[in-house]
Design a protein around this motif. Structure first.
Motif, PDB file in Angstrom:
ATOM      1  N   GLU A  68       0.808  -1.218   0.000  1.00  0.00           N
ATOM      2  CA  GLU A  68       0.000   0.000   0.000  1.00  0.00           C
ATOM      3  C   GLU A  68       0.846   1.274   0.000  1.00  0.00           C
ATOM      4  O   GLU A  68       0.322   2.372  -0.209  1.00  0.00           O
ATOM      5  N   GLY A  69       2.154   1.140   0.205  1.00  0.00           N
ATOM      6  CA  GLY A  69       3.033   2.311   0.237  1.00  0.00           C
ATOM      7  C   GLY A  69       3.002   3.070  -1.078  1.00  0.00           C
ATOM      8  O   GLY A  69       2.907   2.477  -2.152  1.00  0.00           O
ATOM      9  N   ARG A  70       3.062   4.379  -1.004  1.00  0.00           N
ATOM     10  CA  ARG A  70       3.048   5.251  -2.185  1.00  0.00           C
ATOM     11  C   ARG A  70       4.471   5.456  -2.700  1.00  0.00           C
ATOM     12  O   ARG A  70       5.417   5.540  -1.913  1.00  0.00           O
ATOM     13  N   LEU A  71       4.604   5.562  -4.017  1.00  0.00           N
ATOM     14  CA  LEU A  71       5.917   5.857  -4.597  1.00  0.00           C
ATOM     15  C   LEU A  71       6.322   7.273  -4.194  1.00  0.00           C
ATOM     16  O   LEU A  71       5.475   8.131  -3.933  1.00  0.00           O
ATOM     17  N   ARG A  72       7.616   7.520  -4.145  1.00  0.00           N
ATOM     18  CA  ARG A  72       8.135   8.736  -3.509  1.00  0.00           C
ATOM     19  C   ARG A  72       8.177   9.971  -4.402  1.00  0.00           C
ATOM     20  O   ARG A  72       8.022  11.084  -3.933  1.00  0.00           O
ATOM     21  N   HIS A  73       8.424   9.825  -5.675  1.00  0.00           N
ATOM     22  CA  HIS A  73       8.575  10.990  -6.546  1.00  0.00           C
ATOM     23  C   HIS A  73       7.205  11.602  -6.831  1.00  0.00           C
ATOM     24  O   HIS A  73       6.232  10.878  -7.030  1.00  0.00           O
ATOM     25  N   PRO A  74       7.097  12.933  -6.849  1.00  0.00           N
ATOM     26  CA  PRO A  74       5.799  13.568  -7.084  1.00  0.00           C
ATOM     27  C   PRO A  74       5.101  13.114  -8.372  1.00  0.00           C
ATOM     28  O   PRO A  74       3.878  13.035  -8.417  1.00  0.00           O
ATOM     29  N   LEU A  75       5.859  12.783  -9.395  1.00  0.00           N
ATOM     30  CA  LEU A  75       5.245  12.318 -10.649  1.00  0.00           C
ATOM     31  C   LEU A  75       4.607  10.939 -10.509  1.00  0.00           C
ATOM     32  O   LEU A  75       3.757  10.569 -11.316  1.00  0.00           O
ATOM     33  N   GLU A  76       5.034  10.191  -9.511  1.00  0.00           N
ATOM     34  CA  GLU A  76       4.538   8.820  -9.335  1.00  0.00           C
ATOM     35  C   GLU A  76       3.764   8.632  -8.035  1.00  0.00           C
ATOM     36  O   GLU A  76       3.299   7.527  -7.740  1.00  0.00           O
ATOM     37  N   ALA A  77       3.617   9.665  -7.238  1.00  0.00           N
ATOM     38  CA  ALA A  77       3.055   9.540  -5.894  1.00  0.00           C
ATOM     39  C   ALA A  77       1.612   9.037  -5.878  1.00  0.00           C
ATOM     40  O   ALA A  77       1.138   8.573  -4.850  1.00  0.00           O
ATOM     41  N   HIS A  78       0.932   9.104  -7.000  1.00  0.00           N
ATOM     42  CA  HIS A  78      -0.438   8.592  -7.055  1.00  0.00           C
ATOM     43  C   HIS A  78      -0.469   7.075  -7.259  1.00  0.00           C
ATOM     44  O   HIS A  78      -1.533   6.474  -7.264  1.00  0.00           O
ATOM     45  N   HIS A  79       0.697   6.467  -7.397  1.00  0.00           N
ATOM     46  CA  HIS A  79       0.801   5.011  -7.539  1.00  0.00           C
ATOM     47  C   HIS A  79       1.308   4.379  -6.249  1.00  0.00           C
ATOM     48  O   HIS A  79       2.075   4.984  -5.502  1.00  0.00           O
ATOM     49  N   ARG A  80       0.874   3.142  -6.017  1.00  0.00           N
ATOM     50  CA  ARG A  80       1.323   2.376  -4.855  1.00  0.00           C
ATOM     51  C   ARG A  80       2.425   1.403  -5.282  1.00  0.00           C
ATOM     52  O   ARG A  80       2.602   1.116  -6.462  1.00  0.00           O
ATOM     53  N   VAL A  81       3.138   0.883  -4.296  1.00  0.00           N
ATOM     54  CA  VAL A  81       4.152  -0.144  -4.553  1.00  0.00           C
ATOM     55  C   VAL A  81       3.511  -1.316  -5.291  1.00  0.00           C
ATOM     56  O   VAL A  81       4.087  -1.854  -6.246  1.00  0.00           O
ATOM     57  N   ALA A  82       2.286  -1.685  -4.904  1.00  0.00           N
ATOM     58  CA  ALA A  82       1.586  -2.790  -5.570  1.00  0.00           C
ATOM     59  C   ALA A  82       1.412  -2.516  -7.058  1.00  0.00           C
ATOM     60  O   ALA A  82       1.514  -3.439  -7.879  1.00  0.00           O
ATOM     61  N   ASP A  83       1.161  -1.262  -7.428  1.00  0.00           N
ATOM     62  CA  ASP A  83       0.999  -0.904  -8.836  1.00  0.00           C
ATOM     63  C   ASP A  83       2.300  -1.119  -9.602  1.00  0.00           C
ATOM     64  O   ASP A  83       2.298  -1.633 -10.723  1.00  0.00           O
ATOM     65  N   LEU A  84       3.405  -0.716  -8.996  1.00  0.00           N
ATOM     66  CA  LEU A  84       4.714  -0.898  -9.620  1.00  0.00           C
ATOM     67  C   LEU A  84       5.011  -2.380  -9.827  1.00  0.00           C
ATOM     68  O   LEU A  84       5.401  -2.801 -10.915  1.00  0.00           O
ATOM     69  N   LEU A  85       4.797  -3.157  -8.783  1.00  0.00           N
ATOM     70  CA  LEU A  85       5.075  -4.591  -8.868  1.00  0.00           C
ATOM     71  C   LEU A  85       4.181  -5.260  -9.914  1.00  0.00           C
ATOM     72  O   LEU A  85       4.649  -6.088 -10.695  1.00  0.00           O
ATOM     73  N   ALA A  86       2.912  -4.882  -9.943  1.00  0.00           N
ATOM     74  CA  ALA A  86       1.989  -5.467 -10.915  1.00  0.00           C
ATOM     75  C   ALA A  86       2.375  -5.070 -12.344  1.00  0.00           C
ATOM     76  O   ALA A  86       2.337  -5.907 -13.254  1.00  0.00           O
ATOM     77  N   ALA A  87       2.759  -3.821 -12.530  1.00  0.00           N
ATOM     78  CA  ALA A  87       3.137  -3.347 -13.861  1.00  0.00           C
ATOM     79  C   ALA A  87       4.359  -4.079 -14.396  1.00  0.00           C
ATOM     80  O   ALA A  87       4.496  -4.287 -15.600  1.00  0.00           O
ATOM     81  N   LEU A  88       5.225  -4.491 -13.485  1.00  0.00           N
ATOM     82  CA  LEU A  88       6.459  -5.164 -13.891  1.00  0.00           C
ATOM     83  C   LEU A  88       6.341  -6.685 -13.766  1.00  0.00           C
ATOM     84  O   LEU A  88       7.333  -7.395 -13.867  1.00  0.00           O
ATOM     85  N   GLY A  89       5.126  -7.160 -13.521  1.00  0.00           N
ATOM     86  CA  GLY A  89       4.889  -8.592 -13.506  1.00  0.00           C
ATOM     87  C   GLY A  89       5.446  -9.302 -12.294  1.00  0.00           C
ATOM     88  O   GLY A  89       5.804 -10.466 -12.362  1.00  0.00           O
ATOM     89  N   SER A  90       5.522  -8.590 -11.176  1.00  0.00           N
ATOM     90  CA  SER A  90       6.062  -9.204  -9.959  1.00  0.00           C
ATOM     91  C   SER A  90       5.170  -8.880  -8.782  1.00  0.00           C
ATOM     92  O   SER A  90       5.343  -7.864  -8.121  1.00  0.00           O
TER      93      SER A  90
END
Length: 96
Positions: A68-90
């Motif tokens: 549930e953690g939010r990404l740190r950079h302002p351009l990505e802050a609307h995304h969660r860690v789960a979104d990053l992992l899902a986007a990269l297939g992990s």
């Protein structure tokens, strides 16, 4: 290897942990292409900021991702860690 990549070493370490929460520092370092000390520092950052928690199991560490953690950079802050992992297939390992 290319002189630059789209993801930071922090993201690479997080992806390694998502794939195997019991992976050793040595293995993560080898896969990411950095030193074990570099992995230690990155894991400490991720733990300090609440993206991971570490549990000692015998002589090894087990990591749990907080998706549930939010990404740190302002351009990505609307995304969660789960979104990053899902986007990269992990996806995080359940219980991991």
């Amino acid at each position: 290897m290319a002189s630059w990549t789209f993801l930071s070493n922090h993201a690479h370490v997080l992806l390694c942990v998502a794939a195997d929460p019991d992976r050793t520092l040595h293995d993560i370092a080898r896969r990411v292409g950095i030193t074990e000390r570099g992995v230690q520092l990155i894991l400490a950052d991720l733990i300090a900021e609440g993206y991971l928690e570490r549990e000692r199991v015998g002589r090894r560490n087990h990591y749990k991702i907080h998706p549930e953690g939010r990404l740190r950079h302002p351009l990505e802050a609307h995304h969660r860690v789960a979104d990053l992992l899902a986007a990269l297939g992990s996806e995080p390992v359940p219980g991991g």
